[in-house]
Design a protein around this motif. Structure first.
Motif, PDB file in Angstrom:
ATOM      1  N   ASN A  68      41.466  39.686  53.580  1.00 10.09           N
ATOM      2  CA  ASN A  68      40.100  40.160  53.350  1.00 10.09           C
ATOM      3  C   ASN A  68      39.359  40.155  54.681  1.00 10.09           C
ATOM      4  OD1 ASN A  68      40.395  37.102  52.620  1.00 10.09           O
ATOM      5  ND2 ASN A  68      38.303  37.316  53.363  1.00 10.09           N
TER       6      ASN A  68
ATOM      7  N   ARG B  64      34.592  36.826  53.780  1.00  8.46           N
ATOM      8  CA  ARG B  64      34.312  37.399  52.460  1.00  8.46           C
ATOM      9  C   ARG B  64      35.248  36.797  51.400  1.00  8.46           C
ATOM     10  NH1 ARG B  64      29.517  38.538  53.626  1.00  8.46           N
ATOM     11  NH2 ARG B  64      29.398  39.452  51.549  1.00  8.46           N
ATOM     12  N   VAL B  65      35.151  37.327  50.197  1.00  7.96           N
ATOM     13  CA  VAL B  65      35.903  36.785  49.061  1.00  7.96           C
ATOM     14  C   VAL B  65      37.402  37.058  49.236  1.00  7.96           C
ATOM     15  CG1 VAL B  65      36.218  36.849  46.569  1.00  7.96           C
ATOM     16  CG2 VAL B  65      33.925  37.123  47.539  1.00  7.96           C
TER      17      VAL B  65
ATOM     18  N   PRO C 243      41.334  37.753  48.310  1.00  8.21           N
ATOM     19  CA  PRO C 243      41.946  38.616  47.289  1.00  8.21           C
ATOM     20  C   PRO C 243      42.982  37.877  46.464  1.00  8.21           C
ATOM     21  CG  PRO C 243      43.000  39.003  49.385  1.00  8.21           C
ATOM     22  CD  PRO C 243      41.991  37.913  49.619  1.00  8.21           C
TER      23      PRO C 243
ATOM     24  N   HIS D  87      42.892  44.232  45.169  1.00  7.77           N
ATOM     25  CA  HIS D  87      41.832  43.652  46.000  1.00  7.77           C
ATOM     26  C   HIS D  87      42.102  43.919  47.483  1.00  7.77           C
ATOM     27  CE1 HIS D  87      40.852  40.339  42.770  1.00  7.77           C
ATOM     28  NE2 HIS D  87      40.378  41.531  42.438  1.00  7.77           N
TER      29      HIS D  87
ATOM     30  N   ASP E 297      41.562  47.580  48.309  1.00  9.63           N
ATOM     31  CA  ASP E 297      40.128  47.876  48.324  1.00  9.63           C
ATOM     32  C   ASP E 297      39.461  47.383  49.600  1.00  9.63           C
ATOM     33  OD1 ASP E 297      40.394  48.949  45.809  1.00  9.63           O
ATOM     34  OD2 ASP E 297      39.606  47.192  44.750  1.00  9.63           O
ATOM     35  N   GLU E 298      40.003  46.315  50.171  1.00 10.00           N
ATOM     36  CA  GLU E 298      39.384  45.684  51.342  1.00 10.00           C
ATOM     37  C   GLU E 298      39.629  46.478  52.620  1.00 10.00           C
ATOM     38  OE1 GLU E 298      37.156  42.123  52.481  1.00 10.00           O
ATOM     39  OE2 GLU E 298      37.799  42.840  50.526  1.00 10.00           O
TER      40      GLU E 298
ATOM     41  N   PRO F 257      30.515  36.475  48.478  1.00  8.42           N
ATOM     42  CA  PRO F 257      30.359  37.800  47.872  1.00  8.42           C
ATOM     43  C   PRO F 257      29.286  38.596  48.601  1.00  8.42           C
ATOM     44  CG  PRO F 257      29.167  36.188  46.588  1.00  8.42           C
ATOM     45  CD  PRO F 257      29.876  35.417  47.670  1.00  8.42           C
TER      46      PRO F 257
ATOM     47  N   TYR G 208      37.780  33.969  42.418  1.00 11.30           N
ATOM     48  CA  TYR G 208      37.584  35.087  43.343  1.00 11.30           C
ATOM     49  C   TYR G 208      37.556  36.430  42.619  1.00 11.30           C
ATOM     50  CZ  TYR G 208      38.391  31.716  47.109  1.00 11.30           C
ATOM     51  OH  TYR G 208      38.303  30.642  47.966  1.00 11.30           O
TER      52      TYR G 208
ATOM     53  N   ARG H 170      34.428  39.121  42.739  1.00 12.12           N
ATOM     54  CA  ARG H 170      34.613  40.543  43.039  1.00 12.12           C
ATOM     55  C   ARG H 170      34.135  41.420  41.874  1.00 12.12           C
ATOM     56  NH1 ARG H 170      37.988  42.268  47.226  1.00 12.12           N
ATOM     57  NH2 ARG H 170      38.642  40.571  48.605  1.00 12.12           N
TER      58      ARG H 170
ATOM     59  N   ASP I 188      30.448  41.604  42.071  1.00 13.92           N
ATOM     60  CA  ASP I 188      30.035  42.440  43.209  1.00 13.92           C
ATOM     61  C   ASP I 188      30.055  43.920  42.856  1.00 13.92           C
ATOM     62  OD1 ASP I 188      29.117  40.963  45.334  1.00 13.92           O
ATOM     63  OD2 ASP I 188      31.060  40.785  46.331  1.00 13.92           O
TER      64      ASP I 188
END
Length: 343
Positions: free
Chosen positions: A155, A159-160, A162, A167, A170-171, A247, A302, A306, A309
């Protein structure tokens, strides 16, 4: 100044390919690692952004992708049965006891570094963090690669973390060609970190393996960072900053009695509030039921952050977990997430 190839602005973003962990995918991922590329790797704790721990250029790609400070150490992941002499100049007796009890598993050991270990891996310190993950896909990849992998959480820094392959995808919209899909992480928070580089074992980051379990194996009380800081310096390790795991949505923690008052006050300010609590307190724009058992709570933490968020809320209010020792690791992550969110 010429930019390195992995930071070139002329290259169009290429989303990471999520691959099922077939033998062919493992071979492809290992080849990418040998070529100096980072890949997304599942572990039982969280997904890691893995790269060849013996290559300065490969480790630099991790730092560039994450936006990670250069003096922040990373953990080296090794296959079960690997000879640790490449990474540690010695493996103390306390470390061997913990390895026998908890490896493979969610435990990182801080050891005296061997000659040749990169400063980029250790943060310039005379110690190195080493872990043997329990996830079968991670083990298959480590054995196919044939060496140690630096693998901080996949990540952006701070941040949060994964806990699914999606996840990770997406990061990062570029720089991570492949993510091996090992399913949702079973533990869900980062590994317990214990410094065994000196005579006194020190718990530097709480995790799934509790201080009680560690002490039972070692036959001595494992001290915490706070208890040791007054006596001597302790190594810097991943996840030890006061602001971390944060987050995008501001996050506050509230005790059970304060929860409804916090929701009412935020709603009166015109804020859309998301709440994570064992029971629905009412009044929130979104509520998700929190597990009442610490291991299940940690596994969901986590992914829940997400999910919230993605709802476009103004504020998150999480019910503060109980104060018992079995909740220490969860409370640690929540406290750092709240600080990092700036609420």
């Amino acid at each position: 100044m010429r930019r390195p190839c992995w930071a070139s602005p002329s290259r169009s973003p290429v989303p990471a390919r999520i691959l099922p962990p077939t033998p062919e995918a493992i071979v492809e991922a290992a080849a990418l690692l040998r070529a100096g590329q980072p890949i997304g790797m599942p572990t039982e704790t969280v997904y890691g952004l893995a790269a060849d721990a013996s290559s300065a250029e490969a480790v630099a790609r991790i730092f560039a992708a994450k936006g990670r400070p250069n003096d922040h150490p990373v953990i080296v992941h090794v296959a079960e049965g690997d000879d640790l002499s490449h990474w540690a100049v010695r493996v103390p007796a306390a470390a061997r006891k913990l390895m026998a009890a908890f490896w493979p598993g969610p435990l990182t050991l801080i050891l005296p570094r061997a000659t040749g270990v990169l400063d980029a891996v250790t943060g310039g310190q005379d110690t190195v963090g080493v872990r043997c993950p329990a996830h079968p896909v991670a083990q298959a990849l480590l054995k196919a690669f044939g060496g140690g992998l630096a693998a901080p959480s996949a990540n952006r820094f701070g941040r949060v973390s994964p806990t699914t392959a999606q996840h990770v995808a997406d990061e990062f919209d570029t720089g991570v060609p492949v993510v091996l899909d090992g399913g949702a992480c079973g533990v869900g928070i980062e590994s317990t970190i214990v410094d065994v580089s000196s005579e006194i074992p020190i718990l530097l980051r709480p995790g799934h393996i509790s201080p009680v379990e560690l002490s039972a194996v070692l036959g001595t009380v494992v001290l915490t960072r706070a208890e040791m800081d007054a006596r001597r310096d302790v190594p810097r390790v991943s996840g030890s900053l006061s602001a971390h795991y944060a987050p995008r949505t501001p996050l506050r923690l509230a005790g059970g009695a304060e929860l409804r008052a916090e929701i009412a006050a935020a709603t009166a300010r015109g804020q859309e509030v998301g709440v994570w609590s064992v029971r629905d307190p009412g009044g929130a724009a979104a509520w998700i039921e929190a597990p009442a058992e610490p291991a299940r709570y940690a596994q969901a933490l986590y992914a829940t952050l997400r999910a919230f968020d993605g709802k476009g809320l103004d504020l998150l209010i999480f019910e503060q977990p109980p104060a018992g020792p079995e909740w220490t690791a969860v409370r640690d992550r929540l406290d750092r997430a709240a600080v990092g969110s700036g609420a």
